[in-house]
Design an enzyme around this catalytic site. Structure first.
Site, PDB file in Angstrom:
ATOM      1  N   ARG A 155     -12.361  71.681  75.770  1.00 53.36           N
ATOM      2  CA  ARG A 155     -12.273  71.652  74.293  1.00 53.36           C
ATOM      3  C   ARG A 155     -13.673  71.821  73.713  1.00 53.36           C
ATOM      4  NH1 ARG A 155      -7.972  68.559  76.119  1.00 53.36           N
ATOM      5  NH2 ARG A 155      -6.051  69.672  75.624  1.00 53.36           N
ATOM      6  N   ASP A 211      -8.473  74.394  80.358  1.00 49.78           N
ATOM      7  CA  ASP A 211      -7.440  73.998  79.402  1.00 49.78           C
ATOM      8  C   ASP A 211      -7.174  75.181  78.482  1.00 49.78           C
ATOM      9  OD1 ASP A 211      -5.701  72.344  77.668  1.00 49.78           O
ATOM     10  OD2 ASP A 211      -6.639  70.677  78.742  1.00 49.78           O
ATOM     11  N   HIS A 271      -1.088  73.815  79.788  1.00 50.36           N
ATOM     12  CA  HIS A 271      -2.499  73.843  79.368  1.00 50.36           C
ATOM     13  C   HIS A 271      -3.230  75.014  80.031  1.00 50.36           C
ATOM     14  CE1 HIS A 271      -2.599  70.276  76.866  1.00 50.36           C
ATOM     15  NE2 HIS A 271      -1.954  69.595  77.793  1.00 50.36           N
ATOM     16  N   ASP A 319       0.412  67.812  83.337  1.00 47.76           N
ATOM     17  CA  ASP A 319       0.885  67.122  82.122  1.00 47.76           C
ATOM     18  C   ASP A 319       1.319  68.125  81.057  1.00 47.76           C
ATOM     19  OD1 ASP A 319      -1.794  67.993  81.905  1.00 47.76           O
ATOM     20  OD2 ASP A 319      -2.105  66.749  80.138  1.00 47.76           O
ATOM     21  N   GLU A 320       2.117  67.618  80.122  1.00 54.21           N
ATOM     22  CA  GLU A 320       2.425  68.308  78.872  1.00 54.21           C
ATOM     23  C   GLU A 320       2.740  69.789  79.084  1.00 54.21           C
ATOM     24  OE1 GLU A 320      -0.107  65.552  75.803  1.00 54.21           O
ATOM     25  OE2 GLU A 320      -1.213  67.213  76.709  1.00 54.21           O
ATOM     26  N   ASP A 337     -11.410  58.785  73.619  1.00 56.02           N
ATOM     27  CA  ASP A 337     -11.391  59.637  72.419  1.00 56.02           C
ATOM     28  C   ASP A 337     -10.721  58.894  71.263  1.00 56.02           C
ATOM     29  OD1 ASP A 337      -8.952  59.777  73.846  1.00 56.02           O
ATOM     30  OD2 ASP A 337      -8.490  61.789  73.104  1.00 56.02           O
TER      31      ASP A 337
END
Ligand code: ACM
Length: 765
Positions: free
Chosen positions: A173, A202, A276, A338-339, A432
């Site tokens: 990011r 990502d 991702h 994940d996700e 975060d």
């Protein structure tokens, strides 16, 4: 003068004055104070066992550190040399299973220091402890004014509670330089953390050079721009228009891995799959189900374009992982997991045919098949995979270690199934998240994880059978960088919370104490300062709690975590100083206005100024009824509309606090003033966040009643629900002729279209 003063304090702290832990973080398993101290001097000899290059090198690092900080020059001497100098630091390799791979004994006497360990890592950790026993200037890189490098006499026996002690960094990011990563590793090592989880890929950027697939970095490491502010901050979303990119060459990766190894840190690389993956797909669109084109993501979130389980995708990933394994010698490869939304697989004839052929019932099982194939292949190369807890869905692959982030449930399930698990639950160790009052902090993801919350984390639930508990190999904190664009902010978010994490994973459960840790924080801050760490001082922040009294006043209680600070405050909007009003008990606020406070120690401001608005009015503390109950937050007490405290909208919309939301219906609040009173105005806070379909009402209306049944409308104002822009709380005031009333009803008329009306404080005057 200031230096001298600091040094005096260190001397006091260093002699074990008033405590018995030497202010060490993480606190060792056992610590005994002894009389006297060992003072390092130019004729102090470092005696090392012959034949162990690694231990000799470690002794050299102690000499180097002292030299860098302006201390005496020590000489390294082989222990076989017959001379027995009077003033020695001796490294002794022992064969003692009680010390394990990382444990040590440190015996400091006035004329000698003896360090025992069974393995080099033990000596390394003994040195980290030894540094903390010295003046904090030992962590600086310039000659200091320290005149006596004293170590308090003590005996320490120490070993870590967990084998896996992790800290993560997302460099996708936002990208961080090799030199910053090295400083990050230095800080980890200093806190006895031993695993660096490097999140290298990502949606927003691929950051590791892969020779066989050059487009991963040529295309995948760059995005054309980046969203500004929070996801729902602006409508339409705003972008900075600035290309952003960066990646590590393989040479740089090797350098980081080497640097980490010298600090007894294992690097775990993470290559995300199957989700991702947008940055990789932008480079190689043929690996996505739709074939693209794809663009490296410019905003945050979860994207439906993911790796398609084609044969060519597995070939690609195996070739990528082959290069990754060549760069990272550690046992683990993190493969994400994940996700991963299933929409693109649902829409793909290839995936549907594959599922039929493999007799898979659903896309979760297809994900399990995906991870299982990679797991078997990675195992065939002699390594192990780690995946986020989603890899449990559809069946957990045989060799996988689970990293539990959605709470600890996934980790417990994995451990019960006989898998290793690493605990990294969001609410305790997501750095975060906000660490102090979100209304006072720089932008963060959301959530609320103050350092005490991190400290309270217990990775192993009490009721777990021992055989299952053993499967929980450690814990880790994660540092996702959507809202962390600079090195300064990484340090602000990570330190000192990672010091609390260090104690969670190192110190025996029974040795932990928040009060004791709090006392060790201030001396620890001096070490971080000496290292040039731009850490958060939220530990000193004044916390404001309020209760609404029915006489229209808000009672505000101010507290500070550091017991040695006093609190100074103002009520006129000016910045508080060491000379402002001294807080000496509840503040009674009977109007709407600012309250600013700061912690002061020995006449010096030590924290950041905190600033809130409290609103005392005739409505304060009075019962409220919502005709249509708020559904966000679910089951919320409508009393928050008259609690005398302004709400806030920082973070994601789910993180709005002190705000009641209704959907589709009007928001209609009836306040019972408990007796007939004269009212002249009503002010209501209303949230506008149109990116999340939270809109201003089309109309706000105030009506009053004497009996709660028959209402008379006093004032109506129109608002513009179509108005877009930045997320904010608008506070219209409706004034009218002074009118006697017992009940005041405020109606905010929903503009429809499935939108939300979100209300904050209602002030009646
Ligand atoms: C995660 O935070 N998505 C692992």
């Amino acid at each position: 003068m200031k230096r001298f003063f600091c040094f005096l304090l260190v001397l006091l702290a260093g002699t074990g004055f008033g405590q018995n832990t030497g202010n060490l973080i993480p606190k060792p398993a056992s610590f005994q104070v002894r009389p006297g101290q060992f003072v390092l001097r130019p004729n102090t000899i470092l005696r090392v066992p012959s034949g162990s290059e690694e231990v000799i090198a470690l002794a050299g690092t102690l000499a180097d550190r002292l030299r860098a900080a302006g201390g005496p020059a020590l000489k390294v001497q082989n222990r076989n040399q017959t001379l027995t100098p009077a003033h020695t630091i001796t490294f002794v390799l022992v064969s003692d299973p009680a010390l394990g791979a990382e444990g040590y004994r440190l015996d400091v006497q006035p004329d000698s220091i003896t360090i025992e360990a069974a393995r080099p890592a033990g000596f390394f950790y003994a040195l980290q402890t030894l540094y903390q026993l010295m003046p904090p200037e030992i962590f600086g890189n310039q000659p200091s004014a320290v005149s006596s490098w004293a170590v308090p006499a003590c005996r320490i026996e120490d070993r870590p509670r967990f084998a896996y002690r992790g800290l993560h960094l997302d460099v996708s990011r936002h990208f961080f330089s090799v030199s910053f990563v090295k400083k990050y590793l230095d800080l980890m090592a200093f806190h006895k953390l031993n695993t660096f989880h490097w999140h290298l890929t990502d949606d927003q950027g691929w950051r590791i050079e892969i020779k066989r697939y050059p487009k991963l970095t040529e295309i995948g490491s760059r995005r054309k721009e980046t969203i500004i502010g929070h996801y729902y901050e602006s409508d339409p979303q705003q972008f900075d228009g600035r290309p952003y990119g960066g990646f590590y060459t393989q040479e740089e990766i090797r350098e980081v891995v080497r640097y980490a190894r010298e600090r007894y840190i294992t690097v775990v690389p993470e290559i995300e799959m199957p989700g991702h993956a947008v940055a990789a797909l932008a480079a190689y669109p043929e690996l996505g189900c739709s074939g693209g084109p794809y663009e490296v993501a410019t905003k945050w979130g979860i994207f439906s374009d993911v790796f398609c389980p084609y044969e060519k995708t597995f070939t690609f990933l195996q070739e990528v992982l082959t290069e990754v394994m060549d760069l990272f010698p550690g046992p683990y490869i993190h493969i994400g997991g994940d996700e991963c939304p299933k929409a693109s697989w649902k829409a793909s004839p290839y995936c549907q045919a594959l599922m039929r052929r493999l007799k898979l019932k659903n896309e979760q099982q297809l994900q399990s098949y995906f991870i299982g194939r990679i797991d078997r292949w990675v195992q065939s190369k002699g390594r192990k995979i780690i995946g986020w807890d989603e890899i449990l869905e559809g069946g957990l692959s045989a060799g996988a270690t689970v990293m539990s982030w959605r709470g600890t449930k996934g980790g417990i399930t994995a451990a019960r199934q006989g898998h290793d698990a690493i605990m990294t639950p969001g609410e305790f160790v997501y750095f975060d998240y906000y660490q102090s009052d979100p209304t006072q902090e720089p932008l963060a993801f959301g959530g609320f994880t103050p350092i005490g919350k991190t400290y309270s984390f217990e990775p192993v639930p009490e009721d777990l059978p021992a055989a299952v508990a053993r499967r929980i190999i450690g814990a880790q904190a994660n540092v996702w960088t959507e809202y962390i664009p600079t090195p300064e902010k990484v340090e602000y978010m990570v330190w000192p919370r990672a010091a609390a994490l260090a104690e969670v994973v190192w110190t025996p459960r029974e040795g932990k104490s928040w009060e004791d840790f709090s006392r060790r924080m201030r001396p620890h801050f001096r070490r971080l300062e000496a290292m040039g760490v731009r850490f958060s001082r939220a530990f000193f922040d004044v916390v404001a709690e309020s209760t609404a009294a029915t006489d229209g006043t808000v009672r505000v209680r101010l507290t500070a975590k550091d017991p040695e600070t006093e609190i100074r405050y103002t009520l006129d909007g000016s910045e508080p100083t060491a000379l402002s009003l001294l807080y000496a008990g509840l503040i009674h606020q009977n109007r709407t206005g600012p309250l600013k406070a700061v912690a002061v120690r020995n006449g010096t401001v030590v924290g950041e100024v905190q600033s809130w608005w409290f609103a005392g009015s005739k409505g304060t503390g009075k019962p409220v009824r919502l005709t249509t109950p708020a559904i966000k937050p679910a089951g919320v007490d409508p009393g928050l509309l008259t609690d005398g405290r302004y709400g806030y909208t920082t973070g994601y919309l789910a993180d709005m606090r002190g705000i009641a939301q209704v959907r589709t219906a009007d928001l209609e609040a009836t306040i019972d003033l408990a007796r007939v009173d004269t009212v002249r105005s009503v002010r209501i806070g209303l949230v506008r966040a149109t990116a999340g379909n939270v809109r201003l009402p089309r109309q706000v209306e105030v009506a009053v009643s004497g009996d709660g049944r028959i209402f008379r409308t006093l004032k109506t104002v129109s608002m513009n629900p179509e108005e877009r822009g930045r997320k904010e709380i608008v506070r219209p005031t409706l004034n009218f002729e002074p009118t006697p009333a017992r009940f005041v009803r405020v109606t905010a008329r929903n503009a429809g279209a499935g939108g939300w009306v979100a209300a904050d404080e209602i002030e009646v005057n």
